[in-house]
Write a protein that holds these residues in place. Structure first.
Motif, mmCIF file in Angstrom:
data_model
loop_
_atom_site.group_PDB
_atom_site.id
_atom_site.type_symbol
_atom_site.label_atom_id
_atom_site.label_comp_id
_atom_site.label_asym_id
_atom_site.label_seq_id
_atom_site.Cartn_x
_atom_site.Cartn_y
_atom_site.Cartn_z
ATOM 1 N N LYS A 1 -23.185 -33.655 -5.197
ATOM 2 C CA LYS A 1 -21.919 -34.341 -5.491
ATOM 3 C C LYS A 1 -20.792 -33.605 -4.792
ATOM 4 O O LYS A 1 -20.699 -32.380 -4.888
ATOM 5 C CB LYS A 1 -21.651 -34.387 -6.997
ATOM 6 C CG LYS A 1 -22.657 -35.225 -7.767
ATOM 7 C CD LYS A 1 -22.363 -35.214 -9.247
ATOM 8 C CE LYS A 1 -23.448 -35.971 -10.009
ATOM 9 N NZ LYS A 1 -23.263 -35.876 -11.453
ATOM 10 N N ALA A 2 -19.967 -34.359 -4.063
ATOM 11 C CA ALA A 2 -18.820 -33.784 -3.365
ATOM 12 C C ALA A 2 -17.548 -34.424 -3.887
ATOM 13 O O ALA A 2 -17.510 -35.632 -4.144
ATOM 14 C CB ALA A 2 -18.940 -34.009 -1.858
ATOM 15 N N GLN A 3 -16.505 -33.608 -4.042
ATOM 16 C CA GLN A 3 -15.185 -34.086 -4.461
ATOM 17 C C GLN A 3 -14.156 -33.483 -3.522
ATOM 18 O O GLN A 3 -14.160 -32.276 -3.290
ATOM 19 C CB GLN A 3 -14.860 -33.654 -5.889
ATOM 20 C CG GLN A 3 -15.758 -34.237 -6.935
ATOM 21 C CD GLN A 3 -15.381 -33.735 -8.319
ATOM 22 O OE1 GLN A 3 -14.960 -32.595 -8.477
ATOM 23 N NE2 GLN A 3 -15.535 -34.586 -9.307
ATOM 24 N N TYR A 4 -13.274 -34.351 -2.982
ATOM 25 C CA TYR A 4 -12.192 -33.870 -2.129
ATOM 26 C C TYR A 4 -11.132 -34.959 -2.028
ATOM 27 O O TYR A 4 -11.307 -36.063 -2.544
ATOM 28 C CB TYR A 4 -12.704 -33.451 -0.742
ATOM 29 C CG TYR A 4 -13.465 -34.521 0.010
ATOM 30 C CD1 TYR A 4 -12.814 -35.366 0.906
ATOM 31 C CD2 TYR A 4 -14.832 -34.680 -0.163
ATOM 32 C CE1 TYR A 4 -13.513 -36.337 1.602
ATOM 33 C CE2 TYR A 4 -15.532 -35.645 0.528
ATOM 34 C CZ TYR A 4 -14.866 -36.477 1.412
ATOM 35 O OH TYR A 4 -15.558 -37.437 2.087
ATOM 36 N N VAL A 5 -10.028 -34.622 -1.379
ATOM 37 C CA VAL A 5 -8.937 -35.571 -1.200
ATOM 38 C C VAL A 5 -8.852 -35.928 0.278
ATOM 39 O O VAL A 5 -8.855 -35.049 1.135
ATOM 40 C CB VAL A 5 -7.593 -34.978 -1.699
ATOM 41 C CG1 VAL A 5 -6.444 -35.935 -1.412
ATOM 42 C CG2 VAL A 5 -7.680 -34.654 -3.180
ATOM 43 N N GLN A 6 -8.817 -37.231 0.558
ATOM 44 C CA GLN A 6 -8.693 -37.708 1.940
ATOM 45 C C GLN A 6 -7.577 -38.742 1.984
ATOM 46 O O GLN A 6 -7.607 -39.713 1.234
ATOM 47 C CB GLN A 6 -10.020 -38.331 2.396
ATOM 48 C CG GLN A 6 -9.984 -38.894 3.806
ATOM 49 C CD GLN A 6 -11.351 -39.413 4.219
ATOM 50 O OE1 GLN A 6 -12.317 -38.660 4.232
ATOM 51 N NE2 GLN A 6 -11.424 -40.685 4.549
ATOM 52 N N ASP A 7 -6.606 -38.515 2.855
ATOM 53 C CA ASP A 7 -5.455 -39.420 2.975
ATOM 54 C C ASP A 7 -4.775 -39.649 1.631
ATOM 55 O O ASP A 7 -4.377 -40.771 1.298
ATOM 56 C CB ASP A 7 -5.880 -40.762 3.592
ATOM 57 C CG ASP A 7 -6.431 -40.597 4.997
ATOM 58 O OD1 ASP A 7 -5.969 -39.671 5.702
ATOM 59 O OD2 ASP A 7 -7.324 -41.374 5.378
ATOM 60 N N GLY A 8 -4.691 -38.583 0.814
ATOM 61 C CA GLY A 8 -4.014 -38.670 -0.471
ATOM 62 C C GLY A 8 -4.835 -39.320 -1.575
ATOM 63 O O GLY A 8 -4.357 -39.471 -2.691
ATOM 64 N N LYS A 9 -6.066 -39.713 -1.284
ATOM 65 C CA LYS A 9 -6.903 -40.380 -2.290
ATOM 66 C C LYS A 9 -8.080 -39.481 -2.662
ATOM 67 O O LYS A 9 -8.719 -38.883 -1.785
ATOM 68 C CB LYS A 9 -7.454 -41.697 -1.736
ATOM 69 C CG LYS A 9 -6.385 -42.712 -1.405
ATOM 70 C CD LYS A 9 -7.003 -43.958 -0.811
ATOM 71 C CE LYS A 9 -5.910 -44.929 -0.381
ATOM 72 N NZ LYS A 9 -6.439 -46.070 0.345
ATOM 73 N N PRO A 10 -8.390 -39.400 -3.959
ATOM 74 C CA PRO A 10 -9.559 -38.601 -4.356
ATOM 75 C C PRO A 10 -10.850 -39.301 -3.939
ATOM 76 O O PRO A 10 -10.992 -40.509 -4.104
ATOM 77 C CB PRO A 10 -9.439 -38.515 -5.876
ATOM 78 C CG PRO A 10 -8.570 -39.672 -6.266
ATOM 79 C CD PRO A 10 -7.688 -39.982 -5.090
ATOM 80 N N ILE A 11 -11.761 -38.545 -3.369
ATOM 81 C CA ILE A 11 -13.066 -39.059 -2.940
ATOM 82 C C ILE A 11 -14.129 -38.363 -3.784
ATOM 83 O O ILE A 11 -14.136 -37.141 -3.905
ATOM 84 C CB ILE A 11 -13.319 -38.763 -1.448
ATOM 85 C CG1 ILE A 11 -12.203 -39.315 -0.564
ATOM 86 C CG2 ILE A 11 -14.691 -39.278 -1.018
ATOM 87 C CD1 ILE A 11 -12.105 -40.811 -0.492
ATOM 88 N N ASN A 12 -15.028 -39.151 -4.357
ATOM 89 C CA ASN A 12 -16.158 -38.628 -5.120
ATOM 90 C C ASN A 12 -17.425 -39.262 -4.561
ATOM 91 O O ASN A 12 -17.591 -40.480 -4.645
ATOM 92 C CB ASN A 12 -16.031 -38.963 -6.610
ATOM 93 C CG ASN A 12 -14.885 -38.217 -7.254
ATOM 94 O OD1 ASN A 12 -14.929 -37.001 -7.357
ATOM 95 N ND2 ASN A 12 -13.862 -38.934 -7.670
#
Length: 97
Positions: free
Chosen positions: A60-71
């Motif tokens: 499982k990866a969590q990060y922010v891309q272009d201001g949006k949280p990605i899970n």
């Protein structure tokens, strides 16, 4: 003398290697265990696994891309002595031009 046949695959348990590509600042868990690396490519080695069987890990990866949280979550199958490559980066939708 004639050459001997190649030795058959060893039946000795061996670790599997998982190579994960993801944004450098992403949080990554493997089977809900947090990892500490912050590199864009991370390499993990499993405990020794019996040869000839499939083993499964959930990444499982969590990060922010272009201001949006990605899970993202991916189930990965590994085998003893083999490398598995996993891309945990969200791909942007195709832009119409």
């Amino acid at each position: 003398t004639k050459p001997t046949d190649k030795p058959k695959e060893s039946m000795v348990p061996a670790p599997a290697t998982i190579i994960v590509s993801l944004p450098a600042d992403a949080k990554l868990t493997i089977d809900d265990a947090a990892t500490v690396s912050t590199a864009a490519v991370r390499v993990f080695t499993s405990p020794a696994l019996p040869v000839g069987q499939d083993f499964h890990y959930t990444l499982k990866a969590q990060y922010v891309q272009d201001g949006k949280p990605i899970n993202l979550s991916k189930d990965v199958t590994v085998r003893a002595g083999q490398q598995t490559r996993v891309n945990m980066e969200e791909t942007a939708g195709v832009a119409s031009r």
